[in-house]
Design an enzyme around this catalytic site. Structure first.
Site, PDB file in Angstrom:
ATOM      1  N   LYS A 108      -2.967  33.382  -3.571  1.00 30.40           N
ATOM      2  CA  LYS A 108      -2.809  31.945  -3.821  1.00 30.40           C
ATOM      3  C   LYS A 108      -2.288  31.217  -2.587  1.00 30.40           C
ATOM      4  CE  LYS A 108      -4.072  31.669  -8.183  1.00 30.40           C
ATOM      5  NZ  LYS A 108      -5.328  30.969  -8.568  1.00 30.40           N
ATOM      6  N   THR A 160      -3.691  32.576 -20.684  1.00 27.13           N
ATOM      7  CA  THR A 160      -5.127  32.679 -20.417  1.00 27.13           C
ATOM      8  C   THR A 160      -5.511  34.150 -20.294  1.00 27.13           C
ATOM      9  OG1 THR A 160      -4.855  32.636 -18.014  1.00 27.13           O
ATOM     10  CG2 THR A 160      -5.061  30.502 -19.139  1.00 27.13           C
ATOM     11  N   LEU A 161      -6.822  34.397 -20.154  1.00 23.84           N
ATOM     12  CA  LEU A 161      -7.300  35.761 -19.971  1.00 23.84           C
ATOM     13  C   LEU A 161      -6.700  36.377 -18.711  1.00 23.84           C
ATOM     14  CD1 LEU A 161      -9.269  37.809 -21.252  1.00 23.84           C
ATOM     15  CD2 LEU A 161     -11.026  36.931 -19.706  1.00 23.84           C
ATOM     16  N   ALA A 162      -6.593  35.570 -17.650  1.00 23.47           N
ATOM     17  CA  ALA A 162      -6.049  36.079 -16.388  1.00 23.47           C
ATOM     18  C   ALA A 162      -4.569  36.433 -16.508  1.00 23.47           C
ATOM     19  CB  ALA A 162      -6.256  35.045 -15.281  1.00 23.47           C
ATOM     20  N   TYR A 202       4.016  39.034  -9.741  1.00 18.03           N
ATOM     21  CA  TYR A 202       2.826  38.296  -9.330  1.00 18.03           C
ATOM     22  C   TYR A 202       2.172  38.948  -8.106  1.00 18.03           C
ATOM     23  CZ  TYR A 202      -0.144  34.148  -9.467  1.00 18.03           C
ATOM     24  OH  TYR A 202      -1.212  33.299  -9.593  1.00 18.03           O
ATOM     25  N   SER A 233      -8.986  28.906 -21.321  1.00 13.63           N
ATOM     26  CA  SER A 233      -9.023  28.740 -19.860  1.00 13.63           C
ATOM     27  C   SER A 233      -8.602  27.334 -19.456  1.00 13.63           C
ATOM     28  CB  SER A 233     -10.440  28.975 -19.328  1.00 13.63           C
ATOM     29  OG  SER A 233     -10.914  30.256 -19.612  1.00 13.63           O
ATOM     30  N   GLN A 289     -19.715  34.766 -15.759  1.00 11.17           N
ATOM     31  CA  GLN A 289     -19.837  36.031 -15.037  1.00 11.17           C
ATOM     32  C   GLN A 289     -20.035  37.161 -16.031  1.00 11.17           C
ATOM     33  OE1 GLN A 289     -16.507  37.296 -12.666  1.00 11.17           O
ATOM     34  NE2 GLN A 289     -17.613  39.035 -11.793  1.00 11.17           N
ATOM     35  N   GLY A 322     -15.449  29.182 -13.574  1.00 10.24           N
ATOM     36  CA  GLY A 322     -14.261  29.920 -13.983  1.00 10.24           C
ATOM     37  C   GLY A 322     -13.889  29.801 -15.442  1.00 10.24           C
TER      38      GLY A 322
END
Length: 256
Positions: A164, A195-197, A157, A19, A40, A13
């Site tokens: 989650k 983060t990127l997410a 969210y 990250s 990925q 990940g």
């Protein structure tokens, strides 16, 4: 000697140097663990390889957690490289951007399935593939990353909160299944991190600001704090802890 000295860890990940998975990888490296990392796709490979070189980590190859063949290939490579595995970090989550921007009521069936597959089922798939490698080492420890949206309805969210929640339930059931093999499974519930997410979450900055304003420690969570707690949870310093969700959110979860 560090608390992870002589251990072998797979980190799944890492997307870039922001990250939380990267904070965990760096801390485990500092604590003496040998690290393997995956990526990925070609774009992320260009980001991950320099980071891996920075800590002398092995790049275990491409890994799409929705592809069981790729999971098996990565684990086979680690078996050949190390003979076994002590630690696994699952830091993967995904939801379609439109499913995070629209009302939860409007989530599509495909979007719902994709979010739960990538964000929750992937932990099950990775744990199953890692089980024989950890058994070969006499046991192991698995840590995944969650968020408060698993137990509270957090605006924007949406389906990721549902994913989650499923992830945290998977932690408990995996802990029950893998406990007899001396394999522990836990989750860390972190505060919002840049983060990127998180870039896909509408009004993320408001969420992060509220943590800094209202949390008992009156500040934002630091990514390295997640790395340090993950190292503890993965190491022999937490051998009596499994099936738990541990909050690393400067206390925000206790605020009513």
């Amino acid at each position: 000697m560090g608390i992870a000295d002589g251990k072998r860890a797979l980190i799944v990940g890492v997307a870039n140097d922001k990250s939380l998975a990267w904070s965990i990888a760096r801390e485990l490296h500092e604590q003496g663990a040998a690290i393997a990392m995956t990526y990925q796709g070609e774009v992320l490979e260009k980001r991950v390889r320099p980071l891996a070189a920075e800590i002398g980590a092995h790049v275990a190859g491409e890994l799409d957690v929705g592809d069981d063949a790729q999971i098996a290939h990565v684990m086979a490579g680690l078996k050949e490289l190390w003979g076994g595995l002590d630690m696994l970090v699952h830091a993967v989550a995904y939801a379609d951007r439109e499913d995070l921007r629209d009302r939860f009521l409007n989530v599509s069936r495909d979007g719902f399935s994709r979010a739960l597959d990538i964000s929750a089922y992937s932990l099950v798939a990775l744990a199953r593939a890692a089980e024989p490698l950890m058994e070969a080492r006499g046991g192991g420890s698995i840590v995944t990353l969650s968020y408060l949206g698993a137990v509270r309805a957090i605006p924007n969210y949406n389906v990721m909160g549902v994913a989650k929640a499923a992830l945290e339930a998977c932690v408990r059931y995996l802990a029950l299944d893998l406990g007899p093999k001396n394999i522990r499974v836990n989750a860390l519930s972190a505060a919002p991190a840049r983060t990127l997410a998180s870039s896909a979450i509408r009004d993320y900055h408001t969420m992060a600001h509220e943590v800094g304003e209202r949390s008992p420690l009156k500040r934002a969570m630091r990514p390295e704090e997640v790395g340090k707690m993950a190292a503890v949870m993965l190491s022999g310093f937490s051998t009596g802890v499994t099936g738990q969700t541990v909050y690393v959110d400067v206390g925000y979860n206790i605020i009513g």
